[in-house]
Motif scaffolding. Sequence first.
Motif, short mmCIF file in Angstrom:
data_model
loop_
_atom_site.label_atom_id
_atom_site.label_comp_id
_atom_site.label_asym_id
_atom_site.label_seq_id
_atom_site.Cartn_x
_atom_site.Cartn_y
_atom_site.Cartn_z
N GLY A 1 -53.67 -29.23 28.00
CA GLY A 1 -54.70 -29.69 27.08
C GLY A 1 -56.10 -29.49 27.62
N LEU A 2 -56.30 -28.43 28.42
CA LEU A 2 -57.58 -28.24 29.11
C LEU A 2 -58.37 -27.03 28.63
N ARG A 3 -57.70 -26.01 28.10
CA ARG A 3 -58.40 -24.74 27.89
C ARG A 3 -58.41 -24.31 26.42
N GLY A 4 -58.26 -25.25 25.53
CA GLY A 4 -58.42 -24.98 24.11
C GLY A 4 -57.51 -23.89 23.57
N ALA A 5 -58.13 -22.93 22.84
CA ALA A 5 -57.36 -21.88 22.17
C ALA A 5 -56.64 -20.98 23.17
N ASP A 6 -57.23 -20.76 24.36
CA ASP A 6 -56.56 -19.93 25.37
C ASP A 6 -55.23 -20.55 25.78
N ALA A 7 -55.22 -21.87 25.96
CA ALA A 7 -53.98 -22.54 26.36
C ALA A 7 -52.95 -22.49 25.22
N ASP A 8 -53.42 -22.59 23.98
CA ASP A 8 -52.51 -22.48 22.84
C ASP A 8 -51.86 -21.10 22.82
N GLU A 9 -52.64 -20.08 23.11
CA GLU A 9 -52.10 -18.72 23.13
C GLU A 9 -51.13 -18.53 24.30
N ASP A 10 -51.41 -19.17 25.45
CA ASP A 10 -50.45 -19.12 26.56
C ASP A 10 -49.11 -19.70 26.14
N ALA A 11 -49.15 -20.83 25.44
CA ALA A 11 -47.92 -21.49 25.00
C ALA A 11 -47.15 -20.58 24.03
N ALA A 12 -47.86 -19.97 23.10
CA ALA A 12 -47.20 -19.07 22.14
C ALA A 12 -46.57 -17.88 22.87
N PHE A 13 -47.29 -17.36 23.88
CA PHE A 13 -46.76 -16.23 24.66
C PHE A 13 -45.47 -16.64 25.37
N CYS A 14 -45.47 -17.85 25.97
CA CYS A 14 -44.29 -18.30 26.72
C CYS A 14 -43.09 -18.50 25.79
N HIS A 15 -43.33 -19.04 24.60
CA HIS A 15 -42.23 -19.17 23.63
C HIS A 15 -41.65 -17.80 23.28
N ALA A 16 -42.53 -16.83 23.05
CA ALA A 16 -42.07 -15.49 22.66
C ALA A 16 -41.31 -14.82 23.80
N LEU A 17 -41.82 -14.95 25.03
CA LEU A 17 -41.15 -14.33 26.18
C LEU A 17 -39.78 -14.94 26.39
N GLU B 1 -43.94 -29.07 26.73
CA GLU B 1 -44.61 -30.35 26.49
C GLU B 1 -46.12 -30.12 26.54
N GLN B 2 -46.83 -30.83 25.68
CA GLN B 2 -48.29 -30.77 25.70
C GLN B 2 -48.84 -32.13 26.10
N GLY B 3 -49.78 -32.14 27.04
CA GLY B 3 -50.40 -33.38 27.49
C GLY B 3 -51.91 -33.29 27.41
N ASN B 4 -52.55 -34.34 27.89
CA ASN B 4 -54.01 -34.37 27.95
C ASN B 4 -54.39 -34.91 29.32
N VAL B 5 -54.54 -34.01 30.28
CA VAL B 5 -54.76 -34.41 31.67
C VAL B 5 -56.06 -35.19 31.81
N ARG B 6 -57.08 -34.84 31.03
CA ARG B 6 -58.37 -35.53 31.14
C ARG B 6 -58.30 -36.98 30.70
N CYS C 1 -37.11 -22.31 35.59
CA CYS C 1 -38.27 -21.56 36.07
C CYS C 1 -39.55 -22.12 35.44
N ALA C 2 -40.51 -22.48 36.29
CA ALA C 2 -41.82 -22.90 35.78
C ALA C 2 -42.53 -21.68 35.23
N LEU C 3 -42.97 -21.75 33.98
CA LEU C 3 -43.54 -20.58 33.30
C LEU C 3 -44.92 -20.93 32.78
N SER C 4 -45.94 -20.32 33.40
CA SER C 4 -47.32 -20.52 32.93
C SER C 4 -47.74 -19.41 31.98
N GLY C 5 -47.10 -18.25 32.11
CA GLY C 5 -47.50 -17.06 31.35
C GLY C 5 -48.22 -16.05 32.22
N GLY C 6 -48.60 -16.44 33.45
CA GLY C 6 -49.23 -15.52 34.38
C GLY C 6 -48.23 -14.54 34.97
#
Length: 438
Positions: free
Chosen positions: A50-66, A77-82, A17-22
């Motif tokens: 790697g686009l939304r700074g601290a918000d994206a870090d919090e999304d990742a932490a939320f997904c790990h916890a869920l 995986e963490q990337g840098n799209v830019r 399952c693709a999980l964004s946290g939304g």
Amino acid sequence: MSNLNIAQLPAGARVLCALSGGADSVALLSAVAARRAYFGAVGAAHFHHGLRGADADEDAAFCHALAARLHVPLHYEQGNVRAEPSGRGLEADARQRRYEFLQHVAAAHGYTHIATGHTADDQVETLLLNLTRGTGLTGLTGIPATRGNIVRPLLAHTKADILAYVQAQGLTYRTDNSNLTDDYRRNRFRHHVVPLLAKENPKLTSAVGRTVTLLSQDVDYLDTQARDARRALHLETGVISLSGLRMLHTAIASRVVRFLYQEVSNDEHDLLECHINAILSLAKSNVSAVTWLPHGYIARRMYDRLTIEKALAILTFLPLCLSFGQTKKLPELGLLVSWQKKPKNVHNLVYSFSVTSATIGIDLVVRPRKAGDTITIRHTKKLQDVFVDAKVPRHLRDAIPVIADGTGVICVCGVGVAARVRPRDAEDQTVLEFFREE
């Protein structure tokens, strides 16, 4: 809503399952995990763009916890799209990187199905976006319920269904603040266009769903006809009959061309409308020529054959001298070049040019282009401009053979022959030919 219908996922499937946290992806993972006994395996995957700074870090932490709370392994995986822009836009680049990550995880861990949380609301937005860009039937079918190993089980559910489900299950989710702005076209449609249409028809999502179903049936029929035609026109791998292609209705011919390209490129890529039209125009012409396609492929017309193949991948080659009656190798290109009175009887011909017999006795040189090279076919043009007009990728231009005499260029492989060396009649001609080594 206490349950979501995820029946598109078959029993025994190993589901990633693709999980964004939304809300959508949280609801999907929850519904699949709740029925884990029905499946062979259940996993989740989160890609940090790697686009939304601290918000994206919090999304990742939320997904790990869920994932931990649902007892589901999370692949991360963490990337840098830019860092590696493709020129197609940030959204498109992010989407591509995300799907590449999902496919990599699925292959590495044996997942048979990748499930994403697209909903009926996403379907409405996608159809409208495609419509405003200009699209054919396939674009108007919106988001496919399945494509390869990707499954979208929630397409029959609205956003309201999803929110009711997560509330009933006591689930929390993340909100991407970028979705609240009008910075992206999809957001503008979601915030302004869709609400106006929903006022006209409160059942907009179901109406669009019916449209997608009906158009999908039409697309399936046309695709079936085109695949039958593709088989009937087959000459060899990557090659079809031009005369047969010309007899087809454009709706079928365009699909035949698309299928041929996908077969050669192993379904990695698709063609834009402009490329399909260029190939169909090539098929209708009466001269041998090349059309350059995306991702290093070419469409080549020779006699009654239309070939789609990978373009030469080398950057240049060593020049050689060619006298009348000779056949010589261009080893870097995997080609031979011949100069004879009559055409050679070869099946792997690439290009053939008729030149006047008055050239016999002159030593020709087969070489890459040089700065300042020109050719006069109808009008005099610099080779640089010829290649730009033909959309030849810059890194391949020095790999295209040019044949020249003491005056200048007399022909260019894939382009044409200079007017000054064209024969006056059949008895006046000699033939320069490029063909592949057996």
